[in-house]
Design a protein around this motif. Structure first.
Motif, PDB file in Angstrom:
ATOM      1  N   HIS A   1      44.772  -6.066 -75.367  1.00 30.97           N
ATOM      2  CA  HIS A   1      44.581  -5.699 -76.775  1.00 30.97           C
ATOM      3  C   HIS A   1      45.714  -4.780 -77.208  1.00 30.97           C
ATOM      4  O   HIS A   1      45.890  -3.702 -76.635  1.00 30.97           O
ATOM      5  CB  HIS A   1      43.239  -4.997 -76.961  1.00 30.97           C
ATOM      6  N   ILE A  53      38.636   1.857 -73.485  1.00 28.00           N
ATOM      7  CA  ILE A  53      38.537   0.905 -72.382  1.00 28.00           C
ATOM      8  C   ILE A  53      38.822   1.663 -71.091  1.00 28.00           C
ATOM      9  O   ILE A  53      39.859   2.325 -70.979  1.00 28.00           O
ATOM     10  CB  ILE A  53      39.556  -0.245 -72.545  1.00 28.00           C
ATOM     11  N   ASP A  93      36.344  -1.377 -66.698  1.00 29.49           N
ATOM     12  CA  ASP A  93      36.041  -2.462 -67.642  1.00 29.49           C
ATOM     13  C   ASP A  93      36.927  -3.676 -67.442  1.00 29.49           C
ATOM     14  O   ASP A  93      36.599  -4.768 -67.923  1.00 29.49           O
ATOM     15  CB  ASP A  93      36.197  -1.972 -69.092  1.00 29.49           C
ATOM     16  N   ASN A  95      38.982 -15.542 -68.120  1.00 34.49           N
ATOM     17  CA  ASN A  95      38.614 -14.517 -69.105  1.00 34.49           C
ATOM     18  C   ASN A  95      39.133 -14.879 -70.494  1.00 34.49           C
ATOM     19  O   ASN A  95      39.442 -14.011 -71.304  1.00 34.49           O
ATOM     20  CB  ASN A  95      39.147 -13.141 -68.674  1.00 34.49           C
ATOM     21  N   LEU A 100      42.401 -13.166 -71.664  1.00 35.07           N
ATOM     22  CA  LEU A 100      42.519 -11.718 -71.827  1.00 35.07           C
ATOM     23  C   LEU A 100      42.776 -11.030 -70.484  1.00 35.07           C
ATOM     24  O   LEU A 100      42.120 -11.343 -69.492  1.00 35.07           O
ATOM     25  CB  LEU A 100      41.241 -11.158 -72.455  1.00 35.07           C
ATOM     26  N   TYR A 107      37.497 -14.758 -79.924  1.00 40.80           N
ATOM     27  CA  TYR A 107      36.573 -14.015 -79.076  1.00 40.80           C
ATOM     28  C   TYR A 107      36.510 -12.570 -79.552  1.00 40.80           C
ATOM     29  O   TYR A 107      37.457 -12.061 -80.157  1.00 40.80           O
ATOM     30  CB  TYR A 107      37.029 -14.065 -77.611  1.00 40.80           C
ATOM     31  N   TRP A 108      35.400 -11.926 -79.249  1.00 35.30           N
ATOM     32  CA  TRP A 108      35.223 -10.517 -79.620  1.00 35.30           C
ATOM     33  C   TRP A 108      34.951  -9.713 -78.368  1.00 35.30           C
ATOM     34  O   TRP A 108      34.065 -10.049 -77.576  1.00 35.30           O
ATOM     35  CB  TRP A 108      34.075 -10.352 -80.605  1.00 35.30           C
ATOM     36  N   ASP A 109      35.725  -8.649 -78.157  1.00 38.26           N
ATOM     37  CA  ASP A 109      35.547  -7.749 -77.027  1.00 38.26           C
ATOM     38  C   ASP A 109      34.791  -6.526 -77.538  1.00 38.26           C
ATOM     39  O   ASP A 109      35.342  -5.720 -78.280  1.00 38.26           O
ATOM     40  CB  ASP A 109      36.915  -7.356 -76.471  1.00 38.26           C
ATOM     41  N   ASP A 110      33.540  -6.386 -77.118  1.00 36.94           N
ATOM     42  CA  ASP A 110      32.704  -5.321 -77.654  1.00 36.94           C
ATOM     43  C   ASP A 110      33.056  -3.957 -77.080  1.00 36.94           C
ATOM     44  O   ASP A 110      32.684  -2.937 -77.659  1.00 36.94           O
ATOM     45  CB  ASP A 110      31.222  -5.620 -77.393  1.00 36.94           C
ATOM     46  N   SER A 125      46.620 -11.281 -79.610  1.00 41.33           N
ATOM     47  CA  SER A 125      45.895 -10.035 -79.869  1.00 41.33           C
ATOM     48  C   SER A 125      46.255  -9.568 -81.270  1.00 41.33           C
ATOM     49  O   SER A 125      47.435  -9.531 -81.628  1.00 41.33           O
ATOM     50  CB  SER A 125      46.299  -8.969 -78.846  1.00 41.33           C
TER      51      SER A 125
END
Length: 377
Positions: A205, A212, A216, A278, A281, A311-314, A331
């Motif tokens: 990102h 992060i 993670d 992934n 990512l 996609y969404w990375d929470d 990104s």
């Protein structure tokens, strides 16, 4: 005159746009009604003074931008000096005499164009960015420069703003006396983008909001890379960068939240040759990233493309896209992530949000600026 700091009196978060005039420059179409500040980019340090490289081209455009205050009388129009790869700062700030020469030129510039303030974009004091000259003395000289600029701006009859662009990573702050500098600046505009930079062969990102942690991203090539840097002593931080992380750091260092403006990216970074694990990512790409892309192009070409999956990375509170057919990973910030950044600004009591740069936004309905404006109001 006694100066009242804007950051202390601001009721709502500022919406601050960096702006590079577009090829089809149409100042009357710039959405100034949705901005509190617009920062024309860039002047440079030329012969120790603040100047446009091509004043006959840039000057009329800046004057036309100032005229747009008729549509939003509260708009603050500012000028930025510097930018990535811009040199001359270390030499200019070296002595009291050289600083005064620059400060006097800045005063004349602000008078000539009837501006509301200026933004210092020295990348970076004490650290060479893109081969720029850096000295250990830059740290104290930057403080002295900001003090001199503040004193000059306070001599105007109307209040003038002083801001500076700062990095979204901790090492920068080893070379800047933040406690002193923030006595003179209204805001620090933290560049919370390029957190995974254009020289990275690993995807990640580049403008995440959420913090992060190393755990993670365990099991990914990016984690292996970061951990190797940490274990070797090349970095003292094993965790990825993020807006929340640097904001918490700055507040802990004593910077007032109301003086912190975080950044949003109106552009994305694209990698090719990315394996599908992934969904692309935190993976190793086929080489250095292949380039950046303005958001309006992402909106036009990538968002409707069925080969791209969003996609969404929470954890990061950030979107990304992956195209398995072409092994492309991007990104970027979208309307969801800039809204969340703006909500975070309000919850944290920060000064506001800025972005690089307005011309990269879509001209369609539902732009990134629209999302920020709606989140503020």
């Amino acid at each position: 005159m006694e100066r009242s700091r804007e950051a202390e009196s601001a009721v709502e978060p500022v919406i601050m746009a960096y702006y590079v005039p577009e090829r089809n420059f149409e100042p009357e179409k710039i959405p100034v009604e949705k901005l509190t500040h617009i920062i024309y980019s860039f002047t440079n340090v030329i012969d120790g003074e603040m100047k446009f490289r091509v004043p006959e081209a840039a000057g009329p455009k800046l004057k036309a931008l100032v005229e747009q205050k008729k549509r939003n009388p509260d708009l603050k129009v500012m000028i930025a000096c510097g930018g990535w790869g811009a040199d001359g700062f270390s030499d200019m700030a070296l002595t009291a005499q050289s600083r005064e020469k620059f400060i006097e030129s800045a005063s004349k510039f602000i008078k000539e164009y009837r501006l509301d303030g200026m933004d210092m974009d020295w990348e970076y004091p004490g650290i060479s960015g893109a081969g720029t000259k850096a000295r250990k003395e830059d740290t104290q000289n930057f403080t002295a420069l900001m003090k001199g600029l503040r004193e000059m701006l306070d001599r105007f009859e109307t209040p003038k703003l002083l801001t500076f662009a700062s990095a979204g990573w901790k090492r920068y702050y080893d070379h800047v006396e933040m406690e002193e500098v923030m006595k003179y600046a209204d805001y620090t505009n933290v560049m919370t983008y390029d957190q995974v930079s254009g020289v990275s062969i690993y995807t990640g990102h580049h403008t995440p909001l959420g913090e992060i942690r190393s755990k993670d991203i365990e099991g990914t090539p990016f984690h292996t890379y970061l951990d190797s840097l940490y274990q070797s002593g090349a970095t003292t931080d094993p965790h990825p960068r993020s807006a929340q992380k640097i904001v918490d750091f700055l507040i802990k260092e004593g910077v007032a939240p109301k003086q912190i403006v975080i950044g949003s990216a109106f552009y994305g970074r694209v990698w090719q040759g990315v394996r599908p694990e992934n969904n692309g990512l935190y993976q190793k790409s086929g080489g250095i990233h292949i380039g950046w892309m303005p958001y309006h192009q992402i909106r036009k070409s990538y968002e409707p493309d069925p080969d791209f999956e969003r996609y969404w990375d929470d954890v990061a509170k950030a979107p990304y896209m992956y195209n398995a057919a072409d092994s492309l990973m991007i990104s970027y910030d979208d309307t969801v992530s800039v809204s969340k950044k703006t909500e975070y600004v309000k919850e944290k009591g920060l000064g506001g949000i800025m972005f690089w740069e307005l011309g990269n936004d879509t001209k369609e309905e539902g732009s990134l600026l629209d999302a920020i404006y709606k989140a503020v109001h």
